[in-house]
Design an enzyme around this catalytic site. Structure first.
Site, PDB file in Angstrom:
ATOM      1  N   HIS B  68       0.934  -1.168   0.102  1.00 24.98           N
ATOM      2  CA  HIS B  68       0.098  -0.044  -0.018  1.00 24.98           C
ATOM      3  C   HIS B  68       0.876   1.183  -0.065  1.00 24.98           C
ATOM      4  CE1 HIS B  68      -3.619  -2.360   1.878  1.00 24.98           C
ATOM      5  NE2 HIS B  68      -3.559  -2.266   0.578  1.00 24.98           N
ATOM      6  N   GLU B  71       1.805   4.138   2.540  1.00 25.03           N
ATOM      7  CA  GLU B  71       2.361   3.716   3.979  1.00 25.03           C
ATOM      8  C   GLU B  71       3.726   3.919   3.983  1.00 25.03           C
ATOM      9  OE1 GLU B  71       0.261  -0.056   4.412  1.00 25.03           O
ATOM     10  OE2 GLU B  71      -1.398   0.872   4.498  1.00 25.03           O
ATOM     11  N   ARG B 126      -3.055   4.646  -2.486  1.00 27.88           N
ATOM     12  CA  ARG B 126      -2.864   3.305  -1.915  1.00 27.88           C
ATOM     13  C   ARG B 126      -2.873   2.267  -2.693  1.00 27.88           C
ATOM     14  NH1 ARG B 126      -5.807   0.196   2.855  1.00 27.88           N
ATOM     15  NH2 ARG B 126      -7.000  -1.464   1.708  1.00 27.88           N
TER      16      ARG B 126
END
Lengths: 94, 308
Positions: B68, B71, B126
Site C-alpha cells: 500500500h 504507508e 494506496r
C-alpha cells in the site's frame, strides 16, 4: 498535484455496537468521499477517517446528532504534508 | 548518498533514491546481496527483490514492504532492514546462523507505481495504477487481489473503492510477479508482508473464520514477536487472525501464501505513536524499524529452528 487543503482526519470512538453500526453506515455514504485510514472493527478500536473539507460539516453533524464521540486527529492535513515535503527537500539539498 | 553508510535512514526518500540504495548495497556486498527482478509494475518499473544469500538451494524467508504505497514508513523501514541484514551478517550470531542456512528475500518497493504517484500526484494513494476499463477510477487494492477467497465478502467490486479487488485474482502484475516467484521458488518458509499503521501482527485467515491449521503455533509465535518488539520502546501491538482482529478481508496476501504451504505467514501493521496515521514523522522511521526488526528476528529464528 492533489492537495488536501481543509481536509481533517477524525478519530471516532464508538461506545457500543449500535454506534459502531452507525459509523459503518458512513462507509456507504459515497457522496462524502471519505477515506477510511483505519476501518471499523470493534468498540475497543477507534476509527480514523480523512474527511474532505466539503464534507466536514455534514460528517460532524452526523456524528454529533448520533452522540458519537470524535476528536480531530489531524487538524490540517495539507500543513502536515507540506512539512513532510519540506523535510524531504531539505534532505535532497543536503 | 555515496554509499549505504551515508544514506540517510532517518528520512523519507524518492523512488529513485531507494532504487539507487538497493544497487549500492548490492555493489558493496557482492558475496551476500544480489538483486533479482521478478517482474515489472503496470507502468514498467522493476520489481526488484534483494536476495541475501550465502549458499545455493536454500530455503527462503520473504519480507515485503510498501504494497500500500502511502504507508511510507514501511518502505523506509525496508531500507533500514536491508542495511541491517547486510551489516549484522557475521556479527549477530542469530542472523548469521539463519543466513548460513537460509536465504532472505526483501522486496522494498512492492507497489512502485503507487509509490511514485504518492510523491508526484497524491500522497494518499494506496492502490496500483492500472486503469479500470469502463471506470474513471484507477487502480486495484493489491492486498485484495490474491487467489484466496477472491471475490468473497471483505473486498469491493467497485473500482472507485480503496479496497477494489480487481477484475480477477492476480490481475495486477505487482501481485502476479510475487505469485510466480513464490511458486517457482517452492521453498519459502516464512512470508511477512508489512503495512502500517495501527500496531498489529496478524496471521491467516482474513477471508474465513475457519481457524488456520497452525493457529495455536502462529498465535504463540506472534505473542513472542510483539513482546520482543515492545521491549525496545514499549510500543503495544495487538495480535491474532486477520478476521478476528480487524475485519473480514478477502483476497489477502498472507491467506494465499499460507494456503501455498508457507506456514509462517504474517502481516504487520507498524506503529503510529502520536496519531499521525500515514504521515508518521521521519524521525520515527528508525525507532519503528528497530522495534520491528526485533519481531522479525523472532519469526525468522523460529522458522529456521522449526524446519518443516
Amino acid at each position: 498535484k492533489e492537495t488536501f487543503e481543509g481536509h481533517q482526519v477524525l478519530r471516532i470512538t464508538a461506545k457500543d455496537e449500535a454506534q459502531l453500526a452507525l459509523i459503518k453506515d458512513l462507509e456507504d455514504m459515497i457522496h462524502f468521499e471519505l477515506d477510511f485510514w483505519r476501518g471499523v472493527t470493534d468498540v475497543a478500536s477507534p476509527v480514523d477517517v480523512r474527511v474532505p473539507f466539503h464534507s466536514l460539516q455534514s460528517v460532524k453533524v452526523y456524528l454529533e446528532t448520533k452522540a458519537i464521540e470524535y476528536a480531530t486527529m489531524i487538524e490540517d492535513l495539507q500543513a502536515l504534508l507540506e512539512k513532510e515535503q519540506e523535510e524531504m527537500d531539505a534532505v535532497a539539498r543536503a | 548518498a555515496r554509499s549505504t553508510d551515508s544514506f540517510d535512514y532517518a528520512n523519507y526518500h524518492t523512488i529513485s533514491e531507494i532504487y539507487n540504495f538497493q544497487d549500492m548495497l548490492v555493489r558493496e556486498n557482492p558475496n551476500l546481496v544480489s538483486k533479482i527482478v521478478i517482474g515489472q509494475s503496470y507502468e514498467g518499473r522493476p520489481l526488484s527483490v534483494l536476495k541475501f544469500s550465502t549458499g545455493a538451494n536454500r530455503p527462503g524467508l520473504w519480507i515485503d514492504t510498501g504494497i500500500h504505497s502511502r504507508e511510507w514508513v514501511t518502505q523506509a523501514s525496508g531500507t533500514w532492514f536491508a542495511k541491517k541484514i547486510a551489516t549484522a551478517y557475521g556479527s549477530d550470531p542469530a542472523l548469521t546462523a539463519i543466513l548460513n542456512n537460509m536465504d532472505i528475500f526483501l522486496l522494498i518497493m512492492t507497489n512502485p507505481d503507487g509509490f511514485a504517484y504518492t510523491q508526484t500526484n497524491n500522497r494518499m494513494w494506496r492502490k496500483t495504477r492500472k486503469p479500470n476499463p469502463g471506470s474513471s477510477c484507477v487502480g486495484v487494492d493489491p492486498n485484495r487481489n490474491w487467489d484466496a477467497g477472491f471475490g468473497e465478502p471483505g473486498a469491493s467490486n467497485n473500482p472507485c473503492s480503496e479496497t477494489y479487488r480487481g477484475p480477477r485474482a492476480n490481475s495486477e502484475s505487482e501481485v502476479k510477479s510475487i505469485v510466480d516467484f513464490v511458486r517457482s521458488h517452492g521453498n519459502l518458509k516464512s512470508f511477512i508482508s508489512i503495512h502500517s499503521y495501527s500496531q498489529m501482527l496478524l496471521y491467516p485467515y482474513g477471508y474465513t473464520s475457519t481457524p488456520a491449521k497452525d493457529q495455536a503455533e502462529l498465535h504463540s509465535l506472534a505473542k513472542k514477536a510483539i513482546t520482543a518488539l515492545a521491549s525496545l520502546y514499549g510500543t503495544r501491538y495487538r495480535y491474532g487472525s486477520i478476521i478476528n482482529t480487524i475485519y473480514q478481508a478477502s483476497g489477502g496476501t498472507i491467506d494465499w501464501t499460507y494456503n501455498q504451504g508457507i506456514k509462517y505467514s504474517y502481516t504487520f501493521e507498524l506503529r503510529d505513536t502520536g496519531d499521525y496515521g500515514f504521515l508518521l514523522p521521519a524521525n520515527q522511521i528508525i525507532p519503528t524499524a528497530e522495534e520491528t526488526w526485533l519481531a522479525l528476528m523472532v519469526i525468522m529464528k523460529h522458522a529456521y529452528k522449526n524446519a518443516y
